[in-house]
Design an enzyme around this catalytic site. Sequence first.
Site, mmCIF file in Angstrom:
data_model
loop_
_atom_site.group_PDB
_atom_site.id
_atom_site.type_symbol
_atom_site.label_atom_id
_atom_site.label_comp_id
_atom_site.label_asym_id
_atom_site.label_seq_id
_atom_site.Cartn_x
_atom_site.Cartn_y
_atom_site.Cartn_z
ATOM 1 N N TYR A 1 0.830 -1.208 0.000
ATOM 2 C CA TYR A 1 0.000 0.000 0.000
ATOM 3 C C TYR A 1 0.865 1.259 0.000
ATOM 4 C CZ TYR A 1 -3.983 -2.971 1.237
ATOM 5 O OH TYR A 1 -4.965 -3.921 1.233
ATOM 6 N N HIS B 1 -12.554 3.281 5.440
ATOM 7 C CA HIS B 1 -11.322 2.537 5.148
ATOM 8 C C HIS B 1 -10.901 1.652 6.319
ATOM 9 C CE1 HIS B 1 -10.655 5.672 1.934
ATOM 10 N NE2 HIS B 1 -10.415 4.563 1.287
ATOM 11 N N ARG C 1 -5.944 6.664 -9.130
ATOM 12 C CA ARG C 1 -5.077 5.604 -8.638
ATOM 13 C C ARG C 1 -5.658 4.274 -9.103
ATOM 14 N NH1 ARG C 1 -7.024 2.890 -3.746
ATOM 15 N NH2 ARG C 1 -4.943 2.094 -3.402
ATOM 16 N N ASN D 1 -6.421 0.269 -7.996
ATOM 17 C CA ASN D 1 -6.545 -0.681 -6.902
ATOM 18 C C ASN D 1 -6.856 -2.039 -7.530
ATOM 19 O OD1 ASN D 1 -6.580 -1.611 -4.297
ATOM 20 N ND2 ASN D 1 -8.691 -0.969 -3.893
ATOM 21 N N GLU E 1 -9.470 -1.694 -10.333
ATOM 22 C CA GLU E 1 -10.298 -0.493 -10.259
ATOM 23 C C GLU E 1 -9.459 0.711 -10.666
ATOM 24 O OE1 GLU E 1 -13.019 -2.077 -6.512
ATOM 25 O OE2 GLU E 1 -11.512 -0.522 -6.182
ATOM 26 N N TYR F 1 -7.031 -10.099 3.309
ATOM 27 C CA TYR F 1 -8.016 -9.020 3.172
ATOM 28 C C TYR F 1 -8.689 -9.075 1.804
ATOM 29 C CZ TYR F 1 -9.852 -4.317 2.479
ATOM 30 O OH TYR F 1 -10.657 -3.247 2.180
ATOM 31 N N LYS F 2 -7.915 -9.407 0.772
ATOM 32 C CA LYS F 2 -8.473 -9.444 -0.582
ATOM 33 C C LYS F 2 -9.178 -10.762 -0.887
ATOM 34 C CE LYS F 2 -5.181 -6.069 -2.499
ATOM 35 N NZ LYS F 2 -6.102 -4.983 -2.855
#
Lengths: 353, 318
Positions: free
Chosen positions: A38, A194, A224, A226, A266, A317-318
């Site tokens: 990140y 977030h 950005r 993602n 994204e 997390y993903k």
Amino acid sequence: MTVQFKPAETFRDTFTYRKSPEDILRFPFPFPEDEYMYSVNIEPHVRGGPTAAFQAAFDIDEHYIAECRERERVLKEDPKRCQVLPHMMAAEWDSLELIMESLAQDYPEHFSLTKAGDLWTWVNRPLNIHQSFTFGKAETLPCGPFEYITRQAQGDFTLQDQRDDNLFVDGGMVTTQADWSLEFDIGMSFHEWHGPVPLAHEKGVFDRALKYLLRLQCGQPVRRLNWTMTVNPRLDTSPENYPVWGPDKASVTPDNVAEKVHLRVELQTLYRLPRSNAILFGIRCYLTSVADIARVPKWRRRLHRVLRDLHPDIAAYKGLPRFRQTVLDYLAPLDDGEPTSKGIAPDTDVLAG
Amino acid sequence: MTAGAPLQVRVRDIVELAPSLKRFSFEPAHGGLFPTPPAGGHVMLTLRDGARVMKNAYSLVSPPMERARYDIIVRLVAQSRGGSDFLHRKVAPGDVLEMARPVSLFPLASSAKKHLLIGGGIGITPLLSFLPEMKARGARFELHQLATGEEVPVFERLLAPYATGEEIRVHGGGRAAFDLAGLLSRQPLGTHVYVCGPHALMDAVTGTAAALGWPRGKIHKESFGGATGGLPFRAVLRRSGIEVEVGETQTLLEAIEAAGVAAPCLCRGGACGECVTPVIEGEVDHRDDFLSAEEKAGGKVVMTCVSRARGPRLVLDL
């Protein structure tokens, strides 16, 4: 080059979604390096860029008609996927103006906007829409101005109000989301929505990003990338529908992994809006199967290395742990160990295989 | 934040509103329409007077729906750094100027139940761009403009198109006769107050509102005409390896730019934080609205657009 729309393709049940060679090469591949962590990876959203996906303010591709139809289906099943709090009406009109003007300027063959004072006429040829309305008078449109225009755009959108030195997600059109819920998040502040992201809070990423976004100015949008991974080319991976798509994760086998697992990117854009001072946040979703990624040598090498070395907290997390190893087993033999160039460009205009 | 490409604007007309007030109307020099401007936004003009280059910020008085022209109102100031004097005396219709894209640091709050606007003198300008936007939203509002006696009719004329009831008042009796505490006390819950004008007025409004218990987030002020210069000093730009003299009427940022160093900046009015620059040596006279009290006391950073040295020398990491 004129885009050939594929209006009949599906993002559920039969999953007939496929990408043309041109569509694969224009994919905004999300990794500029062989490792991922990140960061505040925000840059000015200027035209041009490493692939054709960056040539317009709001990108339209061969899936446009099919995606708009999929959105219509999701909204019919669950109207709460589009919600805007009442104080955001000026931001709704700001959004309509920005998206209509951008689409008409970037794609004159598909969209046109003519104005006689406040009387506007909008033509959307791919969706066969011809609408006259009075700017500022919501009753002259079939639905609210934000819902009206985001039903005709690819990707999700949220509206952020700025107050008390913070941003609040006070509206959105969210039908192509990577496992987050507008119904749950609406009204939350920047750090609240977030909250679930691992590692980034401790690194100060959200503090710095918020400071930066509070200073975002009109006419100077930023963007950005993602990413996550999705089993099957399913746009609507919402918490509301988890029982529908969650089990897909267990369906990945060495035989079907390349076609079934998709890299989900994204292209996120942020626009300061003039009347409301709100921020329009575009979350444009692109899906490309591992098999299609493997047709670009640089991308298959890099995807292999990023996934291999990914921090376990980010992988968890993903939602990747169930199938990450299967993807790695497929990609490892395709990574010849050659160095890769910096940046996300495919470095080729011909696909392998 | 990167600055977008500046606009080239042609002076369309100039109207004298009062002996020291002129309205300048600009149109895009190459045709087309301007970007939709933010309500309460301002633009920065680059003014070239021979070899001298001045950059001055002015609130837009034209509303978001007006894109064929951008309007500003400029007061000729006796203590002018040169910008208003140049605009009043040397700029003529047809001239082409460079204008930075509109910036918004003074927006209308979306969640306000009511907007209370207070202007002092030329501080009326951003309020003029709020009025049509509030009307478009159907928002409840009240506007009080303070003016010297002879300028009351000028401001009444400017406000006339929006005055449909009791919600707009021009006060010519001086600030002492203006019952600020009473006005703030009788506002309904959920009201936001906006003030633009001389520092003394802005301090009075923000101080009175705070003393009456208004939440900080409901008090908004535009920084307007704050930087008034001071004693000259020398700035050492350590990384660039050069030294610049900062004159009495010049800002630190202007002196740095005149030396050909590309320094970060955005609002040029002490509000946005873009120009924050590390200080290696020297004491800073902080004049901005951005840094916290702790940051100012720490003395490790300076906002070059408005702040100066409190002494003969300032060494910057620039």
